[in-house]
Design a protein around this motif. Structure first.
Motif, PDB file in Angstrom:
ATOM      1  N   LEU A 202       0.655  -1.190  -0.177  1.00 31.33           N
ATOM      2  CA  LEU A 202       0.009   0.001   0.104  1.00 31.33           C
ATOM      3  C   LEU A 202       0.914   1.521   0.181  1.00 31.33           C
ATOM      4  O   LEU A 202       0.206   2.272  -0.888  1.00 31.33           O
ATOM      5  CB  LEU A 202      -0.898   0.155   1.552  1.00 31.33           C
ATOM      6  N   PRO A 203       2.308   1.012   0.964  1.00 30.33           N
ATOM      7  CA  PRO A 203       2.488   2.421   1.023  1.00 30.33           C
ATOM      8  C   PRO A 203       3.585   3.061  -0.942  1.00 30.33           C
ATOM      9  O   PRO A 203       3.365   3.866  -1.489  1.00 30.33           O
ATOM     10  CB  PRO A 203       4.065   2.261   1.932  1.00 30.33           C
ATOM     11  N   CYS A 204       3.876   1.609  -1.509  1.00 30.53           N
ATOM     12  CA  CYS A 204       4.239   2.011  -2.499  1.00 30.53           C
ATOM     13  C   CYS A 204       3.106   2.318  -3.747  1.00 30.53           C
ATOM     14  O   CYS A 204       3.053   3.014  -4.559  1.00 30.53           O
ATOM     15  CB  CYS A 204       5.056   0.525  -3.365  1.00 30.53           C
ATOM     16  N   ILE A 205       1.938   1.867  -3.619  1.00 29.57           N
ATOM     17  CA  ILE A 205       0.701   2.038  -4.451  1.00 29.57           C
ATOM     18  C   ILE A 205       0.542   3.482  -4.527  1.00 29.57           C
ATOM     19  O   ILE A 205       0.092   3.773  -5.508  1.00 29.57           O
ATOM     20  CB  ILE A 205       0.416   0.345  -5.164  1.00 29.57           C
ATOM     21  N   CYS A 206       0.688   3.724  -3.537  1.00 30.10           N
ATOM     22  CA  CYS A 206      -0.229   5.018  -2.988  1.00 30.10           C
ATOM     23  C   CYS A 206       0.576   6.508  -3.170  1.00 30.10           C
ATOM     24  O   CYS A 206       0.170   6.513  -3.465  1.00 30.10           O
ATOM     25  CB  CYS A 206      -0.597   5.162  -1.386  1.00 30.10           C
ATOM     26  N   TYR A 207       1.913   5.842  -3.201  1.00 24.75           N
ATOM     27  CA  TYR A 207       3.457   6.478  -3.443  1.00 24.75           C
ATOM     28  C   TYR A 207       3.310   6.659  -5.348  1.00 24.75           C
ATOM     29  O   TYR A 207       3.546   8.010  -5.152  1.00 24.75           O
ATOM     30  CB  TYR A 207       4.567   6.563  -2.624  1.00 24.75           C
ATOM     31  N   LEU A 208       3.028   5.869  -6.020  1.00 27.30           N
ATOM     32  CA  LEU A 208       3.233   5.698  -7.139  1.00 27.30           C
ATOM     33  C   LEU A 208       1.737   7.064  -7.713  1.00 27.30           C
ATOM     34  O   LEU A 208       2.009   8.131  -8.615  1.00 27.30           O
ATOM     35  CB  LEU A 208       3.194   4.742  -7.394  1.00 27.30           C
ATOM     36  N   LYS A 209       0.596   6.423  -6.952  1.00 29.44           N
ATOM     37  CA  LYS A 209      -0.209   7.416  -7.028  1.00 29.44           C
ATOM     38  C   LYS A 209      -0.410   9.057  -7.041  1.00 29.44           C
ATOM     39  O   LYS A 209      -0.803   9.406  -8.124  1.00 29.44           O
ATOM     40  CB  LYS A 209      -1.672   6.411  -7.028  1.00 29.44           C
ATOM     41  N   ILE A 210       0.030   8.975  -5.960  1.00 31.62           N
ATOM     42  CA  ILE A 210       0.139  10.521  -5.999  1.00 31.62           C
ATOM     43  C   ILE A 210       0.580  11.275  -6.271  1.00 31.62           C
ATOM     44  O   ILE A 210       0.431  12.287  -6.632  1.00 31.62           O
ATOM     45  CB  ILE A 210       0.268  10.578  -4.026  1.00 31.62           C
ATOM     46  N   PHE A 211       1.879  10.550  -6.469  1.00 31.00           N
ATOM     47  CA  PHE A 211       2.917  11.496  -7.226  1.00 31.00           C
ATOM     48  C   PHE A 211       3.327  11.079  -8.583  1.00 31.00           C
ATOM     49  O   PHE A 211       3.903  12.368  -9.354  1.00 31.00           O
ATOM     50  CB  PHE A 211       4.862  11.191  -7.017  1.00 31.00           C
ATOM     51  N   GLY A 212       2.807   9.898  -9.635  1.00 31.25           N
ATOM     52  CA  GLY A 212       2.914   9.533 -10.159  1.00 31.25           C
ATOM     53  C   GLY A 212       4.571   9.664 -10.713  1.00 31.25           C
ATOM     54  O   GLY A 212       5.293   9.582 -10.209  1.00 31.25           O
TER      55      GLY A 212
ATOM     56  N   ALA B  40       9.152  -0.623  -7.782  1.00 38.08           N
ATOM     57  CA  ALA B  40       8.591  -2.504  -8.404  1.00 38.08           C
ATOM     58  C   ALA B  40       8.791  -2.990  -7.981  1.00 38.08           C
ATOM     59  O   ALA B  40       8.201  -4.043  -8.055  1.00 38.08           O
ATOM     60  CB  ALA B  40       8.823  -1.562 -10.268  1.00 38.08           C
ATOM     61  N   THR B  41      10.287  -3.166  -7.265  1.00 35.06           N
ATOM     62  CA  THR B  41      10.732  -4.459  -6.711  1.00 35.06           C
ATOM     63  C   THR B  41      10.071  -4.871  -6.257  1.00 35.06           C
ATOM     64  O   THR B  41       9.767  -5.780  -5.708  1.00 35.06           O
ATOM     65  CB  THR B  41      11.836  -4.119  -6.731  1.00 35.06           C
ATOM     66  N   ILE B  42       9.706  -3.960  -5.188  1.00 34.70           N
ATOM     67  CA  ILE B  42       9.264  -4.146  -3.384  1.00 34.70           C
ATOM     68  C   ILE B  42       7.704  -4.860  -4.124  1.00 34.70           C
ATOM     69  O   ILE B  42       7.214  -5.475  -3.155  1.00 34.70           O
ATOM     70  CB  ILE B  42       9.425  -2.551  -2.692  1.00 34.70           C
ATOM     71  N   ILE B  43       6.862  -4.309  -4.723  1.00 37.05           N
ATOM     72  CA  ILE B  43       5.828  -4.332  -4.702  1.00 37.05           C
ATOM     73  C   ILE B  43       5.905  -5.461  -5.477  1.00 37.05           C
ATOM     74  O   ILE B  43       5.527  -6.773  -4.590  1.00 37.05           O
ATOM     75  CB  ILE B  43       5.032  -3.643  -6.291  1.00 37.05           C
ATOM     76  N   VAL B  44       6.358  -6.321  -6.432  1.00 37.80           N
ATOM     77  CA  VAL B  44       6.888  -7.859  -6.787  1.00 37.80           C
ATOM     78  C   VAL B  44       7.320  -8.153  -5.575  1.00 37.80           C
ATOM     79  O   VAL B  44       6.452  -9.809  -5.260  1.00 37.80           O
ATOM     80  CB  VAL B  44       7.801  -7.831  -7.366  1.00 37.80           C
ATOM     81  N   LEU B  45       8.073  -7.979  -4.384  1.00 46.28           N
ATOM     82  CA  LEU B  45       8.471  -9.426  -3.640  1.00 46.28           C
ATOM     83  C   LEU B  45       7.715  -8.956  -2.625  1.00 46.28           C
ATOM     84  O   LEU B  45       7.724 -10.583  -2.365  1.00 46.28           O
ATOM     85  CB  LEU B  45       9.883  -8.221  -2.826  1.00 46.28           C
ATOM     86  N   GLY B  46       6.502  -7.946  -2.590  1.00 44.86           N
ATOM     87  CA  GLY B  46       5.768  -8.036  -1.529  1.00 44.86           C
ATOM     88  C   GLY B  46       4.664  -8.827  -1.771  1.00 44.86           C
ATOM     89  O   GLY B  46       4.058  -9.683  -1.176  1.00 44.86           O
ATOM     90  N   SER B  47       4.186  -8.966  -2.893  1.00 45.39           N
ATOM     91  CA  SER B  47       2.642 -10.139  -3.930  1.00 45.39           C
ATOM     92  C   SER B  47       3.886 -10.964  -3.624  1.00 45.39           C
ATOM     93  O   SER B  47       2.697 -12.542  -3.566  1.00 45.39           O
ATOM     94  CB  SER B  47       3.448  -8.773  -5.091  1.00 45.39           C
ATOM     95  N   LEU B  48       4.892 -11.640  -3.828  1.00 42.96           N
ATOM     96  CA  LEU B  48       5.735 -12.762  -3.431  1.00 42.96           C
ATOM     97  C   LEU B  48       5.869 -13.730  -1.805  1.00 42.96           C
ATOM     98  O   LEU B  48       4.402 -14.339  -1.591  1.00 42.96           O
ATOM     99  CB  LEU B  48       6.966 -13.414  -4.492  1.00 42.96           C
TER     100      LEU B  48
END
Length: 347
Positions: free
Chosen positions: A299-309, A322-330
């Motif tokens: 959520l921190p990564c997704i919200c940050y990307l959405k807010i700042f672009g 993106a790497t953190i999102i992939v790692l977190g999803s795994l």
């Protein structure tokens, strides 16, 4: 390191708008009302399951202190862990009725000291009480990695209160230093306990190391009693946000009787689940994998990307996120599957 970095991302999201006071506000800033609802759902579910974990923790350790205890009520005999889970819930219940938890908040700060005391007691058991460091085990157990990663994430999942903590600081620009101190202190504490538990008991270490400690030793009793203190003060802090959200949803307002009823039903529901799924380690791994990963990594990564672009983040930072999102999803997928599988297997 990942959770520390995502904590900094939350701080940047807060700085993007003065209206952000809590984690749900970051979700609302990024995705509107749906974002607020999604973030709130994950946070409240995490708090609810942690409260259940507290009851299981209390039941296991009290059963260790007073083995063979039973109680007969109307021909129904309740004994062991089940009895202590119910008794602890009865004792804790009145604390959940309090509207102001300022006193409990100060008491819960004792958790820092309690964590140090428990580590010291375990070390004392090994060095002075004769247990020694003779545990046998595999240094690397690949099959247990999904569960371990979920537990590790759970250990660093304080992100739900980071925005509130930051807003309460007089010097908000020092928030990153606070995070560094907290994460280093936690890592030293967790690492010390992990190394001690492995060297003392190896693969035989239980989900709560206090259950491994020899009976009758003062150090063992002190470690268990210290472990028991925190849930009594923190349980109400865990369920109050959940209860408040339900009360606001039902427009209960200041109706005292309705509030008491809602909070009592929440406690009863946690007792039922704690008796049904009495597996502390597996439950905490499930919370870490399914909910803590979402709150502290995704959520921190997704919200940050959405807010700042993407344009304002830069290529390097976007790649890292993106790497953190992939790692977190795994971690979320494998850890959740592994934890649920072990819980079903234990049944």
């Amino acid at each position: 390191m990942v959770c520390f970095y995502t904590g900094l991302l939350l701080r940047r999201c807060m700085a993007a708008s003065p209206t952000v006071l809590g984690y749900p506000d970051i979700g609302a800033l990024a995705f509107g009302a749906k974002g607020r609802l999604a973030v709130s759902a994950f946070l409240y579910a995490e708090l609810y399951l942690v409260a259940i974990g507290f009851l299981i923790l209390e039941g296991d350790n009290l059963d260790k202190l007073f083995p063979g205890t039973s109680l007969s009520v109307g021909g129904l005999v309740v004994s062991g862990k089940q009895l202590f889970v119910v008794l602890v819930a009865v004792v804790i219940l009145p604390t959940t009725w309090l509207r102001s938890l300022a006193v409990l908040a100060y008491v819960s700060a004792s958790g820092v000291l309690a964590s140090v005391v428990v580590v010291f007691c375990v070390l004392w058991v090994a060095v002075v009480d004769g247990v020694g460091f003779h545990g046998k085990g595999r240094m690397l157990n690949v099959s247990g990695l999904p569960t371990a990663l979920g537990l590790y994430t759970f250990c660093y999942c304080g992100h739900a209160i980071f925005p509130t903590l930051c807003n309460s600081m007089k010097e908000k620009d020092k928030f990153s230093k606070v995070l560094v101190i907290c994460f280093v202190a936690c890592t030293l504490n967790y690492g010390s306990m992990a190394i001690l538990g492995y060297l003392m008991y190896g693969d035989d270490v239980k989900s709560q190391v206090t259950l491994n400690l020899p009976e009758g030793k003062i150090s063992s009793k002190l470690a268990i009693y210290t472990t028991l203190i925190n849930p009594f003060s923190k349980y109400a802090l865990m369920v109050t946000p959940v209860a408040t959200a339900i009360e606001e949803r039902l427009l209960a307002g200041n109706k005292r009787s309705v509030n008491v009823l809602i909070r009592t039903l929440i406690v009863v529901s946690t007792v039922v689940i704690a008796l049904t799924v009495p597996f502390f380690g597996h439950l905490m791994a499930l919370v870490g994998s399914l909910l803590s990963v979402m709150a502290s990594m995704l959520l921190p990564c997704i919200c940050y990307l959405k807010i700042f672009g993407l344009t304002r983040c830069g290529r390097a930072e976007t790649l890292l996120i993106a790497t953190i999102i992939v790692l977190g999803s795994l971690v979320a997928a494998t850890g959740t599957y592994s934890s649920l599988k072990k819980i079903f297997y234990e049944f």
